[in-house]
Enzyme design. Structure first.
Site, PDB file in Angstrom:
ATOM      1  N   CYS A  13       0.829  -1.349  -0.309  1.00 47.69           N
ATOM      2  CA  CYS A  13      -0.026  -0.060   0.085  1.00 47.69           C
ATOM      3  C   CYS A  13       0.671   1.478   0.135  1.00 47.69           C
ATOM      4  CB  CYS A  13      -0.890  -0.059   1.190  1.00 47.69           C
ATOM      5  SG  CYS A  13      -0.307   0.348   2.838  1.00 47.69           S
ATOM      6  N   CYS A  78      -8.305  11.721   4.304  1.00 43.23           N
ATOM      7  CA  CYS A  78      -8.319  11.101   5.860  1.00 43.23           C
ATOM      8  C   CYS A  78      -6.942  11.134   6.276  1.00 43.23           C
ATOM      9  CB  CYS A  78      -8.598   9.638   5.828  1.00 43.23           C
ATOM     10  SG  CYS A  78      -7.520   8.317   5.262  1.00 43.23           S
ATOM     11  N   CYS A  81      -2.549   7.899   4.309  1.00 42.91           N
ATOM     12  CA  CYS A  81      -1.530   7.183   3.392  1.00 42.91           C
ATOM     13  C   CYS A  81      -0.659   8.374   3.015  1.00 42.91           C
ATOM     14  CB  CYS A  81      -2.378   6.902   2.064  1.00 42.91           C
ATOM     15  SG  CYS A  81      -3.060   8.214   1.266  1.00 42.91           S
ATOM     16  N   ARG A 425       2.343  -8.825 -20.345  1.00 41.74           N
ATOM     17  CA  ARG A 425       1.589  -9.170 -18.913  1.00 41.74           C
ATOM     18  C   ARG A 425       0.173  -8.660 -19.049  1.00 41.74           C
ATOM     19  NH1 ARG A 425       1.563  -6.402 -14.276  1.00 41.74           N
ATOM     20  NH2 ARG A 425       2.731  -8.002 -12.959  1.00 41.74           N
ATOM     21  N   GLU A1289     -21.499  10.850  -1.089  1.00 38.70           N
ATOM     22  CA  GLU A1289     -21.824   9.474  -1.551  1.00 38.70           C
ATOM     23  C   GLU A1289     -22.370   9.358  -3.041  1.00 38.70           C
ATOM     24  OE1 GLU A1289     -23.265   6.677   2.003  1.00 38.70           O
ATOM     25  OE2 GLU A1289     -24.191   8.681   2.038  1.00 38.70           O
TER      26      GLU A1289
END
Length: 1363
Positions: A13, A78, A81, A425, A1289
């Site tokens: 991550c 948030c 990360c 790939r 949303e």
């Protein structure tokens, strides 16, 4: 940064990145690179300096310009990360600035825009949608067009952004390796501590001895390996990245650091190729090959292709650690599906290995085919041949292969040979970061007779891997068949048949038919440029092919296009445009202020639940969970685990105090147990908590617990909706009127009026995991008098308080829940966070010691559940012109084992479904009780499935009538009268119905009509790539809930604000802060700017702020703002008389003076409010529309979103920057639902897509290449909070445009498939129909399946039949 170590442990991550700096005292060079801290062993950092994002800059010493630009471009939501993003960017800047490129203008770096776009390519973000992060990265580039950068806080409305307005960037301003450490650095061969004795605890707490050894030459290493014959576990350490894939390896007796052995780190360049030591990192391999390419005049086709492919292996921070030899040994020994093994096999590479008996030189094919290497066998080096100027038909590893003669009857060879080399790939992520379903590398020598033009194949190397096999292989039978042949359609078709018998996935391999199809597609793509009807090509054509093959911008149909004359616009690079209107009516409300604490989030100083320091005597808990879906629990054997040192207790249902209840969730519609007692009802259900002195000990003890199950007398578990229907396993919950969806019109009458009917057609939607970056975490601290303070990352603090109190049998005032901020929620921190907090509380209550838990990613994904999967059947009646007259839906949703919030799903789903005027709508919903983890709310719960079903119906009607789907949408769009009929009071007034306006704007913004024409032309001229474009509207109903707020003015004039809402990254604190400044600033003109800096919004606290409710449904920010405004009005009424009195004595009154006087007069300087919306403002509709263009690859099924244009009605945005971030982030999360995220379980219902290796959320490479958003600013919503509307949303539903655009492209592909079958006189089946079922997610294999798994064979057969 410590918090990140425990969440992933896979390097997948990027949240835990740090910068490693190492100084070479001999050369005085400083090497810097980013690494995953979760994969890095402590002893490997000897002589290294470690820099976190906080080390780049911080609040005390000043933030780095990276932090400031991340904040200013609104690139952190948030924030969990963000520190990893900053390290990735800094690492890229540092690397670029050390290059020999020309010095950039002041304030810029040497980084290019293309490099900036890749700087954070391996980092995952669930909030932002990546666009603002990329803009922040590109702002450092001298070649950037400043006008292309997005919304930011560095220039005001109407101003032009330039470098002078940005926080200044100064290269080398950060000291990552202090001078004091340089003096302590020692050359490798002078290491004082060549052997470090380690004393550590085993996973079971037992003390163990070990050592870390640093040999400095190969002989020393081999001697160490030869001496290990007593069964000790020995680990060779280079990058340690294997632990990201192979979990739970445990401790070793010896760790041998091989990074300082010259033979393993050597680089030897020769004309014939390069020898690379096995310990060299992948990043270094790329660097070396790049240098070789640029240093020679002659073309290096093989090296270029290898470099291009290596850049798609893992992420850069993993490549910085991973070694070339380690990757190959994992492939040879552990069947790792390596890309590197395959591409080097295709390039005919060789290896040197060292055994106790001597040194061996082997071809890579021989090495991979040997039995797994024993611990005393060492891979020393790898040779990658350049094949530059070498006659391939004569040599491979120095051995003659075969003789090929091209002659004109005299026996003399005429002609020249050219080399073709390509790698392939297919994976969920197009440009790396995901394991391939199949990888391949092909080399071919093409020989042409100059006099005849005849073209034949010479030497061939066809390597395939990752398709479900032990290791990569050469397709020798295919090579042998093709040698010496000219490529024709029939020859290639026969080669494919041989290939399909050679490359066969093993039994148990996932998606075997898809993998087999990829193998065929790759081979076809490689050889198709060589096909001609006569079997002859001229020399210039061959040179053109080789030139095209040398192009580093590799893609699957590049060579085919070069031969067939197809063309394709470049889709590289990411561009965007944001249209935002800023209003000053309620300043600072409405201004795009940067997010509160954004710099702190970027620097890593923002405190999340797991960052709170552990109190004295703190313990750690780990769940013991069921491995069976439905069984009696006979016995839980914990004695051996409890006997281990450091393990304290096992907490289960038996430890619930007298007076308490075994309840882990008390929600609106029911309860669920905290711990399974006698019966387990799903795989992953908590049986108890193992508590120990450290987290590692707790996890190891939990893994050691043995559970005995008994299924006697029980029916089989229900692991599908079909089985639930068969056994009538449904939840029957009486619903209050607000949650009962209303049917519309007379269905029977509508069906009678229809000209056409679709009867009971099935479609399904999959589940989706929340994938918040911060997993579930809580800490419970016992206090006096049976009180508890629980710190938890949650969206429902009040419900957590209620549940804990009920479980422990204590009053709610004994339980205090504190949540400062949440590292991503999306509904997953609502009800599903509560059991984690309860488990902590029960453990702490029993042991009278603090207990904290933080779930690793695997446990979190297994236990938490996710979005509701659904199976739906729809019946539709419609006229010949496409007007729908009636719709009926039977919907069966998988609720899991408990009711949770499932009863609201029918209501929300029908709300989104009603976005079209169907004439009549009826439905039947059943919530199926199954033996899966409880499904719960996830961003736009029910709404996204309803919107998907609505578009599926529209598409089906269009296909049936052979009409354009967008015309069907337009035909069935609501007018205001039908809107009121379907939505009732939600519809509001006519002026507020802005959906027609948003659609009109999207058509203009996207240039829809012109681009659809261009797409038709593209599809006519491109056989193996097809494009589609779709435009769709959304209607999203929301409800505003009562919310508390409290505003307090302190002695010095600073202001403290508390609200019931919780900061999840949505900008709630920022909007509340703006509202506070606006509301109090009305006391005088232009006072609000001064007040804004005085406001602090503090953490949610259920004792301080009661009735907090839940943070969900997209409306908590606006309701919190309104509660604060009401409280500020109360304070304003108290302060106004004082201000008036002061003004009688002076011309001006400062805020500080006003506050001082109010305190002197004993005025109550704190006001609380509980805002309850009235009937005119508690519910409303949101409108938006979007258009997306997608390109699909018919050989792999890969989809590329070329462009998305979106218009969304935000009303008068409270903060356009925050709302824009929500819009973009929701859309990208919707991409995950519609096309990427595959939730997979095994035969026991246990989640197997349980980490970053197996579950793929959108990354940088999957977002739209061009991403344009216009926020429609309307002042038509006077009943809203300052005319604002929700944004969190609704935009997620607009990602349905991607799904529909893919469908359009597939329709075009199926037309070609139809023509192939017609040409071959085959029966035309359903696989060619324009009407087909496409569920969610439409993953890469699903798209390929719908385009035809055998489309290549069908195409070749049609040509062979034709000729």
């Amino acid at each position: 940064m410590y918090r990140f170590f425990h969440y992933s442990l896979s390097g997948g991550c990027g949240a835990c990145l740090v910068l490693i700096s190492k100084y070479n005292p001999e050369t005085r060079d400083l090497e810097e690179h980013s690494v995953s801290s979760c994969l890095t062993l402590l002893c490997s950092l000897h002589n290294c300096s470690v820099t976190t994002s906080e080390g780049l800059g911080n609040q005390r010493d000043g933030f780095h310009s990276i932090h400031q630009r991340i904040a200013g471009f609104h690139a952190s939501q948030c924030g969990f990360c963000t520190p990893g993003m900053c390290i990735s960017l800094y690492s890229s800047l540092s690397e670029a600035d050390k290059s020999s490129r020309p010095e950039p203008p002041p304030g810029f770096s040497k980084l290019t825009v293309s490099e900036a776009e890749r700087a954070v390519a391996g980092n995952l973000c669930r909030c932002t949608g990546y666009r603002p992060i990329i803009d922040a990265c590109k702002s450092f580039c001298a070649d950037v067009d400043m006008e292309d950068l997005g919304l930011n806080s560095f220039c005001k409305k109407g101003e032009t952004l330039d470098i002078s307005k940005l926080p200044p960037y100064a290269p080398k301003s950060v000291c990552t390796f202090p001078e004091s450490l340089k003096n302590e650095s020692e050359p490798i061969d002078e290491f004082k501590e060549r052997k470090l004795n380690l004393v550590y605890k085993s996973e079971l707490g037992e003390p163990e001895d070990g050592c870390w050894i640093t040999p400095t030459n190969l002989e020393e290493l081999m001697e160490i390996l030869r001496s290990e014959e007593n069964g000790n576990r020995v680990k060779l350490v280079a990058g340690n990245t294997s632990t990201g894939y192979y979990k739970n390896q445990g401790n070793y007796q010896k760790y041998i650091d091989i990074r300082h052995i010259p033979e393993l780190s050597m680089i030897k360049r020769e004309k014939e190729g390069i020898d690379i030591g096995a310990g060299v990192t992948l990043s270094k391999v790329i660097e070396v090959l790049d240098e070789e390419i640029s240093s020679r005049n002659e073309p290096h086709l093989v090296f270029k292709k290898v470099v291009n492919h290596l850049n798609m292996v893992a992420s850069k921070f993993v490549r910085n650690m991973a070694s070339l030899g380690g990757n190959l040994v994992m492939a040879q020994r552990n069947e790792f599906p390596s890309d590197i093994a395959t591409i080097l096999l295709g390039a005919c590479s060789s290896v040197i290995i060292r055994t106790p008996t001597g040194t061996l030189s082997l071809s890579l094919e021989e090495f991979l085919g040997q039995p797994p290497c024993d611990p005393q066998t060492l891979l020393v080096s790898v040779r990658i041949p350049s094949w530059s100027g070498v006659p391939l038909s004569k040599t491979e590893g120095g051995n003659e292969l075969y003789s090929l003669s091209l002659n004109n009857g005299t026996g003399e060879v005429e002609g020249e040979s050219e080399l073709l080399f390509e790698t392939y790939r297919a994976a969920p992520y197009p440009l790396g970061g995901a394991l391939a379903y199949v990888n391949a590398a092909f080399m071919a020598e093409v020989l042409a007779n100059e006099s005849t033009g005849e073209l034949v194949l010479g030497h061939l190397s066809l390597a395939f891997g990752a398709y479900g096999t032990k290791h990569a292989i050469r397709a020798r039978k295919v090579e042998e068949y093709l040698k010496g042949k000219s490529i024709t359609h029939s020859v290639l078709l026969e080669a494919i048949q041989i290939l399909k018998m050679t490359v066969v996935p093993r039994e148990g391999t996932s998606k075997p038919d898809y993998r087999s199809s990829l193998v065929v597609g790759f081979l076809f793509d490689f050889f198709s440029p060589l096909i001609t009807s006569s079997g002859k090509l001229n020399k210039s054509t061959i040179n053109d092919l080789v030139s095209a093959a040398s192009n580093p911008e590799s893609n699957i149909d590049k060579i085919s296009n070069a031969c067939n004359g197809e063309s394709r616009k470049s889709t590289s690079g990411i561009s965007s445009k944001q249209v935002v209107e800023i209003h000053n009516d309620y300043h600072p409300v409405g201004y795009p202020t940067k997010k509160v604490s954004a710099e702190l989030q970027a620097s890593g100083e923002a405190v999340y639940t797991d960052d709170i320091p552990s109190p004295k005597d703190c313990l750690y808990g780990a769940f013991v969970y069921s491995r069976k879906p439905f069984a009696h629990i006979k016995h839980i054997e914990v004695e051996s685990a409890l006997a281990s040192p450091g393990v304290v207790s096992f907490v289960s249902a038996k430890d619930i105090p007298n007076g308490g209840q075994n309840v882990g969730l008390k929600a609106i519609f029911g309860e669920e147990p905290m711990f399974a007692d006698d019966l387990t009802e799903f795989a992953g259900q908590p049986l108890g908590v193992m508590v120990a002195e450290t987290r590692r000990l707790a996890k190891a003890a939990a893994d050691q617990v043995k559970v005995s199950y008994d299924t006697q007398g029980l029916e089989p578990p229900i692991l599908s909706v079909e089985e639930a229907i068969k056994r009538s396993s449904f939840f029957e919950i009486p619903l209050p009127p607000p949650f009962i969806p209303q049917q519309v019109g007379d269905f029977s009458k509508g069906m009678a009026e229809a000209d056409h009917k679709i009867l009971s057609f099935k479609v399904e939607t999959g589940s989706q995991y929340h994938f918040y970056m911060e997993t579930q975490t809580a800490m419970a601290v016992p206090d006096e008098d049976n009180c508890l303070t629980v710190y938890t990352s949650c969206q429902m603090a009040e419900s957590t308080q209620v549940t804990i109190a009920k479980c422990l049998g204590i009053p709610e005032h004994n339980v205090r829940i504190i949540t400062r901020r949440v590292g991503g929620g999306f509904g997953g921190k609502a009800t599903r966070a509560i059991p984690v907090a309860v488990a902590c509380a029960v453990s702490a209550f029993k042991l009278r010691r603090p207990v904290r838990m933080y779930l690793d990613r695997q446990t979190d994904m297994i236990m938490i559940g996710g979005r509701h999967p659904m199976k739906m059947f729809y019946t539709v009646g419609f006229k010949a012109d496409g007007k729908i007259t009636a719709v009926h839906v039977d919907c069966f949703l998988d609720a899991g084992y408990s009711v949770d919030l499932s009863p609201i799903i029918p209501y929300t789903m029908t709300s989104a479904l009603k976005k079209y005027n169907y004439g009549a709508l009826s439905f039947n919903f059943k919530a199926c009780k199954t033996n899966f983890p409880s499904k719960s709310a996830m961003r736009a719960p029910g709404d996204v499935q309803g919107a998907f079903l609505a578009e599926t119906i529209i598409e089906h009607v269009a296909s049936t009538l052979s009409m354009d789907a967008n015309s069907i949408r337009e035909k069935n769009l609501h007018n205001f009268e039908s809107l009121k009929l379907f939505y009732g009071t939600y519809a509001g007034d006519k002026l507020g119905y802005t959906l027609p306006l948003t659609l009109e704007k999207v058509i203009i913004l996207s240039n829809f009509n012109q681009r659809t024409k261009e797409i038709r032309e593209f599809n006519c001229t491109n056989r193996w790539r097809k494009r589609g474009m779709s435009i769709l509207p959304i209607i999203y109903a929301v409800s505003v809930r009562p919310t508390p707020g409290k505003v307090s003015i302190l002695n010095d004039g600073s202001i403290v604000v508390e609200v019931g809402g919780i900061e999840l990254g949505q900008g709630l604190w920022t909007k509340v802060k703006q509202m506070t400044a606006f509301a109090l600033g009305r006391l005088w003109k232009d006072g609000n700017d001064e007040l804004y800096e005085k406001v602090r919004v503090v953490q949610a606290d259920t004792i301080s702020m009661v009735q907090g409710g839940m943070t969900a449904g997209s409306t908590t920010s606006e309701s919190s703002c309104e509660a604060v405004r009401v409280a500020c009005d109360v304070l304003g009424e108290r302060l106004s008389p004082i201000k008036k009195t002061l003004l009688e004595k002076a011309q001006e009154v400062s805020w500080d003076a006003l506050v001082k006087q109010a305190y002197f007069q004993s005025v109550n300087m704190s006001a609380s409010a509980y805002w309850v919306p009235d009937s005119s403002s508690n519910e409303y509709l949101n409108y938006g529309a979007a258009a997306s263009e997608v390109e699909i690859n018919l050989l792999t099924g890969a989809s590329t979103i070329l462009r998305t244009d979106m218009v969304y009605d935000c009303g008068r945005s409270l903060n356009p920057a925050m709302d824009l971030g929500q819009i973009e982030g929701a859309f990208v999360q919707g991409i995950g639902f519609f096309v990427l995220e595959e939730h997979v379980v095994d035969s026991d219902g246990m989640v197997t897509s349980n980490g970053t290796w197996t579950y793929k959320i959108p990354n940088l490479d999957t977002i739209p290449k061009q991403f344009n958003v216009e926020m429609l600013s309307t002042g038509l919503h006077q009943d809203r909070v300052l005319s604002s509307k929700a944004s969190g949303e609704p935009p997620l539903l607009l990602a349905g445009t991607v799904h529909c655009a893919i469908r359009e492209a597939i329709k075009e592909a199926r037309k070609d498939l139809h023509s192939y079958k017609s040409s071959s006189n085959e029966t035309i089946g359903e696989e060619c129909s324009a009407t087909f079922r496409m569920d969610t997610p439409a993953t890469i294999d699903v798209v390929k399946r719908l385009c035809g798994l055998d489309n290549v064979e069908r195409y070749l057969q049609s040509l062979v039949h034709h000729h």
